[in-house]
Scaffold this motif. Structure first.
Motif, PDB file in Angstrom:
ATOM      1  N   LYS A  71       0.833  -1.205   0.000  1.00 20.46           N
ATOM      2  CA  LYS A  71       0.000   0.000   0.000  1.00 20.46           C
ATOM      3  C   LYS A  71       0.865   1.252   0.000  1.00 20.46           C
ATOM      4  CE  LYS A  71      -1.953  -1.315   3.882  1.00 20.46           C
ATOM      5  NZ  LYS A  71      -1.262  -2.613   4.077  1.00 20.46           N
ATOM      6  N   SER A  72       1.854   1.290   0.909  1.00 16.51           N
ATOM      7  CA  SER A  72       2.692   2.487   1.010  1.00 16.51           C
ATOM      8  C   SER A  72       3.498   2.689  -0.262  1.00 16.51           C
ATOM      9  CB  SER A  72       3.656   2.367   2.196  1.00 16.51           C
ATOM     10  OG  SER A  72       2.925   2.213   3.375  1.00 16.51           O
ATOM     11  N   ARG A  73       3.915   1.576  -0.847  1.00 19.89           N
ATOM     12  CA  ARG A  73       4.691   1.672  -2.082  1.00 19.89           C
ATOM     13  C   ARG A  73       3.867   2.386  -3.158  1.00 19.89           C
ATOM     14  NH1 ARG A  73       9.874  -0.598  -3.997  1.00 19.89           N
ATOM     15  NH2 ARG A  73       9.821   0.015  -6.158  1.00 19.89           N
ATOM     16  N   GLY A  89      -0.102  12.033   6.141  1.00 15.63           N
ATOM     17  CA  GLY A  89      -0.219  11.695   7.563  1.00 15.63           C
ATOM     18  C   GLY A  89      -0.584  10.230   7.681  1.00 15.63           C
ATOM     19  N   ARG A  90      -0.376   9.669   8.864  1.00 17.98           N
ATOM     20  CA  ARG A  90      -0.713   8.252   9.013  1.00 17.98           C
ATOM     21  C   ARG A  90      -1.298   7.954  10.390  1.00 17.98           C
ATOM     22  NH1 ARG A  90       4.274   5.870   7.353  1.00 17.98           N
ATOM     23  NH2 ARG A  90       2.938   4.063   7.052  1.00 17.98           N
ATOM     24  N   GLY A  91      -2.148   6.951  10.413  1.00 14.54           N
ATOM     25  CA  GLY A  91      -2.675   6.470  11.686  1.00 14.54           C
ATOM     26  C   GLY A  91      -1.592   5.674  12.391  1.00 14.54           C
ATOM     27  N   LEU A 172      -3.363   9.702   3.344  1.00 11.22           N
ATOM     28  CA  LEU A 172      -3.563   9.286   4.742  1.00 11.22           C
ATOM     29  C   LEU A 172      -3.350   7.782   4.807  1.00 11.22           C
ATOM     30  CD1 LEU A 172      -6.755  11.350   5.597  1.00 11.22           C
ATOM     31  CD2 LEU A 172      -4.404  11.841   6.305  1.00 11.22           C
ATOM     32  N   GLU A 173      -2.346   7.373   5.559  1.00 17.43           N
ATOM     33  CA  GLU A 173      -1.990   5.950   5.576  1.00 17.43           C
ATOM     34  C   GLU A 173      -2.435   5.265   6.862  1.00 17.43           C
ATOM     35  OE1 GLU A 173       0.800   3.915   3.593  1.00 17.43           O
ATOM     36  OE2 GLU A 173       2.199   5.606   3.419  1.00 17.43           O
ATOM     37  N   ASP A 174      -2.582   3.960   6.766  1.00 19.91           N
ATOM     38  CA  ASP A 174      -2.844   3.080   7.905  1.00 19.91           C
ATOM     39  C   ASP A 174      -4.028   3.548   8.744  1.00 19.91           C
ATOM     40  OD1 ASP A 174      -0.801   1.495   7.066  1.00 19.91           O
ATOM     41  OD2 ASP A 174       0.706   2.428   8.350  1.00 19.91           O
ATOM     42  N   LEU A 175      -5.130   3.798   8.065  1.00 17.76           N
ATOM     43  CA  LEU A 175      -6.300   4.319   8.777  1.00 17.76           C
ATOM     44  C   LEU A 175      -6.926   3.286   9.708  1.00 17.76           C
ATOM     45  CD1 LEU A 175      -7.830   6.546   6.015  1.00 17.76           C
ATOM     46  CD2 LEU A 175      -6.666   7.243   8.106  1.00 17.76           C
TER      47      LEU A 175
HETATM   48 MG   LIG Z   1       2.377   0.846   4.786  1.00 16.47          MG
END
Ligand SMILES: [Mg+2]
Ligand SMILES: Nc1ncnc2c1ncn2[C@@H]1O[C@H](COP(=O)(O)OP(=O)(O)O)[C@@H](O)[C@H]1O
Length: 663
Positions: A71-73, A89-91, A172-175
């Motif tokens: 996902k981050s990639r 930003g990330r959770g 927005l990552e890792d919600l």
């Molecule tokens: Mg990730």
């Protein structure tokens, strides 16, 4: 947990020295694939959302997938391609108590240094936003609490201002780790993005919670597009490994491909961890001037990070469930409920309750293909769980499981035999394991699976105690002959002891030489046939029993058929007929088949008859025609169902079954 394991993985492997190969040092390789592999559909989706951004069509894209799936990639790739201001930003579980943390981080990534945006239209919203960024409070000490809608609206305004020229991207990552207030504000953003030059890219794992509910609801009402990231295919996994190692895909060593395919689960993170672990353990070495090679058994190590990852889930379980999960892990990646119930001794409700807890913890899933089986969710989970306990605990679990299963049914039918062999191995009982592998190998041979039989018997031979080794070697020679690996079979037969307590009986040695001679003649290998027949005859006093003599006679008859063979000194037709009669009298259908085969395919005629051409079947007499006698029928059956012709027990069974219909 053993600290050495935590840092270096499973057992410290014994590596062999490999000529011209060294352990890599420093940044000798990439540690991640420089190119993003696959994900064409997702990248197209991202491209089209970015294109829409330029037309002021705000859009939300969710990337959904398990940890490490990429996902981050993809989010990085999106940010790189966007060419517009990006806020990220990330959770975070550790910050879950801080409300709106992902938004605070996203704003801070853009405004921490330069201070709040000064555009006039944002004036009413700055105090609201100051709630998120502590540094701004010096300008807006009376930060107002405001409603979630106020905050959502303030964020939208900031994003609109930032994107007024070419658009802007909020990642927005890792919600799944975000607080529920963040999710509520996010919902407001999603519903009001249309018409704004803002793209929202959100990533999350499919963990139950408010973020997943939001994603599903937005997907249903088409307010967002969801890309569900699936495991990579095997060629893509190899491509990632190739990128990681900096070599073309076809140069990734085969054992590495096998390991990544088995344990990588198409998950790029796991693939990278497995590679890093192989390199760190010295099992995957840099070969100079270029390329990589393996050294030793790759299965002796397991990445500590994966062990910890699985261990954390295990530790959250009730101790009784934990114990059952570990027993299940010792039974393999896929395990049978019946076997697990036998080993644990639980009644069905208790067993299902425990399995339910383990499934809820994400460790196991029911096997959709078989109601009696569960599988560990990832290929690596079972191995990782076992790597996380002490070797003594693992051995004790395996010993208990093996003993219980053997007591419950000493015959160990079907696949249980091999399973218990593996448990005996894990219980540090190689002698016990060897006998069971040998039994499983002999059964495979009897079932017409010589390749499997060879594998199992080779394993048995490597482990067998001195007293058992001769019998195991004998079986292995027979399996090798059946698998038509004759050179190996002959060489191994040479190693059998010729004297001493472990020597085979004369009868068994005669049978072995006769079997090898038959294999050799079928393979048209004259010298080996002659050698083996001579070895058998040398052991026989007075020509042996009628059956032994008949078997050798048939082989010599077949030998006489080989092209270029001199005229035999005996009459092969008469010999073959006599052999067939002897075999029928003694109830040896395999031998009878060989004799009939010799008659049917046409042994050479006496010198004064017409010349016989190989491959021209002689006309069988009515009484010998195939299919008109049980044995003739058996020949046809055997050739169709590919039963090893030496499997007497099975042959007897089949002929017994065919007899009633032919009499
Ligand atoms: Mg990730
Ligand atoms: N499609 C891909 N091609 C090459 N490497 C990838 C790919 N997807 C992920 N990776 C690599 O795998 C690792 C884990 O991916 P990551 O994006 O961090 O997973 P996630 O965010 O889903 O947990 C990273 O090192 C990443 O660079």
């Amino acid at each position: 947990m053993d600290s050495d394991r935590q840092t270096t993985g499973h057992h410290r492997p014994l590596t062999q020295r490999v000529e011209g190969a060294t352990a890599p040092t420093g940044r000798d390789w990439c540690r991640t694939s420089p190119a993003t592999v696959g994900r064409e559909v997702e990248l197209d989706l991202i491209e089209s959302a970015l294109a829409g951004l330029r037309r002021r069509e705000g859009r939300t894209v969710f990337l959904l997938g398990e940890a490490g799936i990429g996902k981050s990639r993809l989010a990085d790739e999106c940010a790189r391609r966007a060419g517009v201001p990006v806020l990220r930003g990330r959770g975070s579980r550790s910050r879950a108590g801080i409300p709106f943390h992902p938004f605070a981080e996203a704003l801070a990534s853009r405004f921490r240094v330069g201070g709040p945006p000064q555009e006039k239209e944002l004036a009413p919203y700055r105090p609201v936003l100051a709630r998120l960024i502590p540094e701004w409070r010096r300008w807006y000490p009376a930060a107002v609490p405001g409603s979630l809608v106020d905050l959502g609206e303030a964020l939208l305004r900031v994003l609109a201002v930032l994107g007024q020229d070419d658009g802007c991207l909020l990642v927005l990552e890792d919600l799944h780790d975000a607080d529920s207030e963040t999710v509520a504000v996010l919902e407001y953003l999603i519903d009001n993005l249309a018409g704004l030059p803002v793209m929202l890219l959100a990533t999350m794992r499919p963990d139950p919670g408010s973020a997943l509910d939001l994603l599903r609801a937005a997907d249903r009402r088409r307010a967002a597009t969801v890309a569900d990231l699936q495991p990579l295919t095997e060629p893509q996994v190899v491509a990632i490994a190739a990128g990681y190692l900096g070599i073309p895909a076809d140069e990734v060593p085969e054992p590495v491909v096998a390991r990544l395919t088995e344990y990588g689960n198409g998950n790029p993170y796991l693939v990278e961890e497995l590679l890093a672990d192989l390199i760190g353990s010295g099992l995957l070495l840099r070969r100079h001037p270029a390329g990589w090679c393996t050294s030793g058994d790759l299965s002796t190590t397991f990445p500590a990070t994966i062990v910890q990852f699985s261990g954390q889930r295990l530790d959250q379980l009730d101790p009784r469930v934990r114990e059952d999960v570990l027993i299940a892990a010792s039974l393999g990646t896929r395990f049978s409920l019946t076997v697990l119930q036998t080993v644990t001794g639980h009644d069905a409700p208790t067993l299902f309750a425990h399995l339910g807890s383990a499934a809820a913890a994400g460790l196991i899933v029911p096997d959709p293909a078989s109601p009696d089986h569960y599988t560990f969710r990832h290929g690596f989970t079972a191995q990782a769980l076992l790597a996380g306990i002490s070797p003594a605990e693992h051995a004790a679990l395996a010993r208990h499981a093996a003993t219980t299963l053997q007591q419950a049914d000493p015959a160990l039918p079907g696949s249980l035999c091999q399973l218990v062999a593996e448990l005996r191995m894990a219980a540090a009982d190689p002698t016990g394991a060897a006998l069971l592998y040998a039994e499983a190998g002999n059964r495979a041979l009897a079932d017409g699976l010589p390749g499997t039989a060879v594998q199992l018997l080779e394993r048995a031979q490597g482990l067998a105690a001195a007293a058992d080794r001769t019998a195991v070697t004998e079986s292995l020679v027979l399996a090798l002959a059946e698998a038509r690996r004759l050179d190996h079979a002959f060489a191994l037969a040479e190693t059998l002891p010729m004297a001493g307590a472990t020597m085979l009986s004369t009868e068994r040695r005669v049978a072995l030489h006769t079997r090898l001679a038959w294999a050799a003649v079928v393979d048209e290998h004259r010298t080996h046939t002659v050698t083996q027949v001579a070895a058998a005859r040398a052991l026989l006093h007075d020509g042996g029993t009628p059956e032994q003599a008949a078997a050798l006679m048939v082989i010599e008859g077949q030998l006489a058929l080989l092209p270029g063979q001199e005229q035999p000194s005996f009459d092969p037709i008469r010999s073959a007929r006599e052999a067939a009669e002897t075999a029928e009298r003694a109830g040896l259908p395999v031998l009878a088949c060989q004799a009939w085969q010799l008659l049917a395919t046409g042994p050479p005629r006496p010198p004064n008859s017409r010349p016989w051409r190989p491959g021209t079947p002689s006309t069988p007499t009515p009484s010998t025609s195939r299919g008109s006698s049980p044995l003739g029928l058996w020949l046809v059956v055997a050739s169709h169902i590919k039963i090893p012709i030496w499997d007497t027990a099975r042959t007897r069974r089949v002929t017994a079954q065919t007899r009633p219909t032919t009499r």
